[in-house]
Design a protein around this motif. Structure first.
Motif, PDB file in Angstrom:
ATOM      1  N   ARG A 160       6.785  16.186  56.414  1.00  0.00           N
ATOM      2  CA  ARG A 160       7.392  14.890  56.096  1.00  0.00           C
ATOM      3  C   ARG A 160       7.035  14.412  54.689  1.00  0.00           C
ATOM      4  NH1 ARG A 160       8.741  11.748  61.111  1.00  0.00           N
ATOM      5  NH2 ARG A 160       8.547  13.263  62.814  1.00  0.00           N
ATOM      6  N   GLU A 161       6.362  15.244  53.919  1.00  0.00           N
ATOM      7  CA  GLU A 161       5.877  14.841  52.596  1.00  0.00           C
ATOM      8  C   GLU A 161       7.012  14.442  51.658  1.00  0.00           C
ATOM      9  OE1 GLU A 161       3.439  16.872  48.815  1.00  0.00           O
ATOM     10  OE2 GLU A 161       4.231  18.095  50.455  1.00  0.00           O
ATOM     11  N   PHE A 162       6.793  13.393  50.894  1.00  0.00           N
ATOM     12  CA  PHE A 162       7.674  13.046  49.780  1.00  0.00           C
ATOM     13  C   PHE A 162       6.873  12.307  48.725  1.00  0.00           C
ATOM     14  CE2 PHE A 162       8.370   9.616  52.967  1.00  0.00           C
ATOM     15  CZ  PHE A 162       7.878   8.534  52.254  1.00  0.00           C
ATOM     16  N   ALA A 163       7.433  12.239  47.530  1.00  0.00           N
ATOM     17  CA  ALA A 163       6.882  11.416  46.460  1.00  0.00           C
ATOM     18  C   ALA A 163       7.886  10.325  46.147  1.00  0.00           C
ATOM     19  CB  ALA A 163       6.600  12.263  45.216  1.00  0.00           C
ATOM     20  N   THR A 164       7.404   9.155  45.782  1.00  0.00           N
ATOM     21  CA  THR A 164       8.328   8.048  45.509  1.00  0.00           C
ATOM     22  C   THR A 164       9.177   8.298  44.272  1.00  0.00           C
ATOM     23  OG1 THR A 164       6.593   6.843  44.313  1.00  0.00           O
ATOM     24  CG2 THR A 164       6.860   6.353  46.656  1.00  0.00           C
TER      25      THR A 164
END
Length: 872
Positions: A124-128
């Motif tokens: 589920r990883e993301f960066a803004t």
């Protein structure tokens, strides 16, 4: 035969690979079990993790692993708060694109976090700063704009002349920009705002419905929102002094009971009355210009010297037409608070008193402290701000402040001034709308266009995302988007004519105000999948630093309300439980020239005194105080060094065990070595005992002999205690129980005899339970211990041990026996023994009989279950 030492360098990567291959921590929304969402505040990708990260994420990981073992369907995701000024600064300094700098840092930090063995759902990883994320944030902006929750207006802002951007109030420290250190200026700019004030009342009252938040955080938020009940009070201006076209000035006051103590009115420098008065007063105009060089924060205003300029205008007292007070323009009044005008009552407000003394204004006490003489009482240099009785106040004399408030309100609400009531009741809030405009490149673009024909126009949803251009330069200060040759050019979605894009980007607080909702469905086409968001939220346990107690949490609370208005979720609050952990601190070291890092320090003892020497130069160094780990003072410890030397489990065990998690933990080499010794001791306990135990899965029944019962009681009681401790986040207490259990098991195993099948069965049960209760805290070691026992599967997927409640009940208690207050021995009696039985048993003890020498005791004090004191 010597037991081989446990080697974390080989064990930890092995088990991390096993967890990853099994996809053990990837969460399915529809999986079995009650949902549990645990989340630590996601990190800024600054380059490397520090020991504060280790502690923060270890705390959350214990909760996640424990809840998973208890049968919950656990969501424990990770992402990156990736936009912001540091990346732009790095771009300027290192000639590198902010995206390259950011994503390289993320790669480094992701590897470091994985080396800690955290049970995170990396799928589920993301960066803004991912286009996919800020695309959905732009959707949210358009939704808020359509609902009237986003708008544009002119406003005074804190302007950093070096970073050339607007700063939020909390980003101004002692009047300077938090990153540049430049003196902050006050400017008026057209800015985008979120209408957080629409929810001020709910944001305030709902805090009482968050019992799992620290009281101090709820209080900080309430104070920031600043609800106050008072009067909107109109003062007529004396006709012979009033400027043309202005008849009155309105103040908001929470203390109308002190009206008879009024000695001046002060208005903000940008109040319309100030501007009108300045037209014919050069000194006043110069003063107003000077005030624009200071910040707009409450802290800046409170700490600045209180200054003002008389306007020559006078106001008529609302309760006495013969009484006039002067009107000043003052630097401590803001247009953004109340009405931009206040009346000063110097005797009962310290700021007003300081101002009055500076300009020789009257100080008239109107609240009499208890037991004071009304004739003799006066105010010198300290205002009286406590309760009392009203005096010197005509018809209010003798009333309490609350009674006087009501009396003034009733009279002035019924009084007409220029065709309208002179006063009206008003609930006011300190909270201001949230200015989100930032004049920088590395942020989420605001999805609006500027058209000469149509004005400000929202971009069409189907035209999103508005993607940041990659071909930018930072050769000049300011926002590169302003000078990009093509990016600003666009087509108006209403008239089809030429338009230009908004070049302000969003405050990074926006990015972190809804990320917890995105984690529930991180690949959804819309900002959320409402079904998933409603299933997972609120976050059951949120963990992070106290420094985010006000704005991040407040903005997140606003966002769930705004998103609810827009149909993205149905939620009252984002975070059910909140925990604010302490910092990791360390001694500081310094030689004559500079700070010295801990890795360059050697310790010795001279004449009983601890002495430090610099390893690289062999020079003596000074041991300083214990402070927060910081790069500036070099008192940092690199987690990679600790993990390489001792293993991740040692680092986790130490930061969890050293002190209560809400307090600072003092990092020490001795403490880390002690944690590592315990790792080895636990390993030896299992390896030495394993060959003597029944095989895994064998139908071996624990015995009922004393040794077997002692083993079983010790471990079942420990499991019960550790379970309770983890539920209360008292990890240091849980670890203390594990230490005590290991001591008890070591002693009991030493008494086990060959052939005692009941005791070895009890020992296997105990070690199986012990491996599972240390698994949340030292997950790699737990897997190795599980393997030593020959247990099937992985410890990380094993259920939490079941407790036999009958083993928690004591059938005997041991009471310390005192004689004249000093302990002389112990007495073991049945747990249900009555007072008379205890007294009889005590008097039969040899050491008691010897002390009494045939005499009856003067007193015999029995505290059942606790202690007995014999007074001779």
């Amino acid at each position: 035969m010597t037991t081989e030492r446990y080697n974390p360098r080989t064990a930890e990567p092995k088990w991390q690979k096993a967890w990853a291959e099994a996809k053990l921590f990837e969460t399915q929304t529809d999986a079995a079990g009650e949902k549990y969402y645990v989340l630590e505040m996601f990190p800024y990708p600054s380059g490397r993790i520090h020991m504060g990260h280790v502690r923060n994420y270890a705390l959350g990981d214990v909760v996640a692993r424990y809840k998973r073992a208890k049968g919950f369907n656990v969501l424990h995701p990770m992402g990156w708060d990736a936009f912001g000024m540091p990346a732009e600064n790095a771009a300027m300094q290192n000639k590198v694109h902010p995206a390259k700098w950011t994503y390289e840092n993320i790669d480094t930090m992701r590897k470091q976090l994985k080396s800690m063995g955290l049970s995170l759902d990396w799928s589920r990883e993301f960066a803004t700063c991912d286009v996919d994320y800020y695309h959905r944030q732009q959707m949210l902006f358009l939704d808020l704009l359509a609902k009237g929750l986003a708008y544009r207006k002119k406003s005074k802002v804190n302007w950093d002349p070096v970073d050339m951007t607007v700063l939020a109030n909390e980003q101004v420290i002692d009047g300077k920009g938090w990153r540049s250190g430049a003196e902050v200026e006050s400017r008026e700019l057209t800015q985008w705002f979120f209408k957080i004030t629409d929810f001020a009342e709910d944001l305030s009252t709902a805090l009482d419905r968050l019992p799992e938040w620290p009281e101090k955080v709820r209080l900080m938020q309430k104070n920031w929102i600043g609800k106050s009940e008072g009067l909107m009070l109109r003062w007529a201006l004396a006709k012979d002094t009033a400027p043309a076209g202005i008849d009155d000035v309105t103040v908001f006051t929470t203390r109308p009971d002190t009206l008879y103590g009024a000695s001046f009115i002060a208005v903000a420098p940008d109040h319309p009355l100030a501007a009108k008065a300045a037209e014919s007063n050069p000194a006043l105009a110069a003063f107003i210009a000077e005030t624009r060089k200071t910040g707009t924060t409450a802290a800046a205003i409170e700490t600045a010297e209180k200054k003002g300029v008389a306007t020559g205008i006078e106001a008529v007292h609302p309760l006495d037409e013969s009484w006039r007070v002067p009107v000043y323009v003052a630097n401590f009044v803001l247009m953004e608070y109340g009405t931009g005008a206040v009346f000063g009552c110097p005797a009962h407000d310290q700021r007003d008193l300081d101002f009055a003394r500076k300009y020789g204004l009257p100080v008239r006490p109107v609240v009499l402290p208890p037991h004071e003489d009304p004739v003799a009482f006066s105010v010198a240099d300290k205002a009286y701000v406590d309760d009392g009785v009203i005096y010197n106040s005509a018809f209010l004399d003798g009333k309490t402040p609350d009674e006087a408030f009501e009396a003034v309100a009733e009279r002035l609400e019924a009084t007409q001034l220029f065709g309208a009531p002179q006063a009206s009741r008003k609930v006011n809030y300190r909270l201001r709308d949230w200015g989100i405009s930032r004049q920088r490149y590395w942020g989420c673009p605001i999805p609006v266009l500027h058209c000469e024909s149509c004005g400000v126009v929202p971009e069409k949803r189907e035209n999103l995302p508005i993607v940041l251009p990659e071909d930018i330069d930072f050769d000049k200060p300011g926002n590169p988007l302003d000078r990009h040759p093509t990016w600003r050019k666009a087509t108006c979605p209403q008239c089809g004519g030429d338009a230009s894009r908004e070049t302000d980007t969003m405050d990074t607080f926006v990015d972190s105000s809804w990320y917890f909702a995105r984690f529930t469905a991180p690949r959804a086409d819309e900002p959320t999948d409402p079904q998933a968001a409603n299933a997972w939220l609120p976050v059951d346990q949120y963990i992070g630093g106290i420094e985010h107690a006000i704005l991040h949490l407040l903005y997140s609370r606003f966002f769930v309300r705004a998103m609810r208005e827009c149909g993205h979720l149905d939620l009252d609050e984002p975070f059910k439980g909140l925990f604010t952990q302490g910092m990791v601190v360390h001694e500081t070291y310094r030689d004559r020239r500079e700070w010295v890092p801990p890795v360059d320090v050697r310790f010795s003892e001279t004449e009983g005194k601890r002495v430090a020497t610099r390893i690289s130069t062999n020079a003596p160094i000074e041991i300083g105080g214990i402070e927060k780990m910081s790069k500036s003072k070099k008192n940092v410890v690199d987690p990679d060094d600790i993990i390489a030397s001792y293993g991740a489990d040692t680092a986790r065990w130490f930061v969890l065990s050293d002190s209560p998690p809400d307090r600072d933990v003092i990092w020490s080499e001795a403490g880390v070595e002690g944690a590592h010794r315990f790792v080895q001791r636990l390993w030896r306990l299992f390896v030495d005992a394993a060959p003597k135990l029944p095989a895994a899965g064998a139908r071996a029944t624990p015995g009922s002999d004393d040794l077997s019962l002692n083993i079983r009681k010790a471990v079942h009681r420990t499991v019960a205690g550790v379970s309770d401790d983890i539920e209360r986040l008292a990890f240091n207490k849980a670890i203390a129980r594990v230490h005590e259990l290991v001591n008890q098991l070591s002693a009991s195993f030493g008494r086990m005899e060959a052939g005692n099948g009941g005791a070895t069965a009890a020992a296997r049960e105990a070690l199986s339970m012990l491996a599972r209760i240390v698994a949340p805290m030292m997950p790699h070691l737990a897997e190795a211990l599980w393997e030593v026992l020959g247990e099937p599967g992985l410890a990380a997927s094993a259920p939490w041990p079941q407790i036999d409640r009958s083993l928690l009940v004591d059938d005997q208690v041991t009471l310390p026996i005192q004689i004249n207050g000093k302990k002389r021995g112990d007495l073991t009696v049945p747990a249900d023994a009555g007072k008379a039985d205890i007294e009889q048993a005590v008097l039969a003890l040899d050491f008691v009989r010897e002390a009494l020498a045939g005499q009856a005791p003067k007193r015999l004090v029995v505290v059942p279950g606790r202690i007995v004191n014999v007074v001779v």
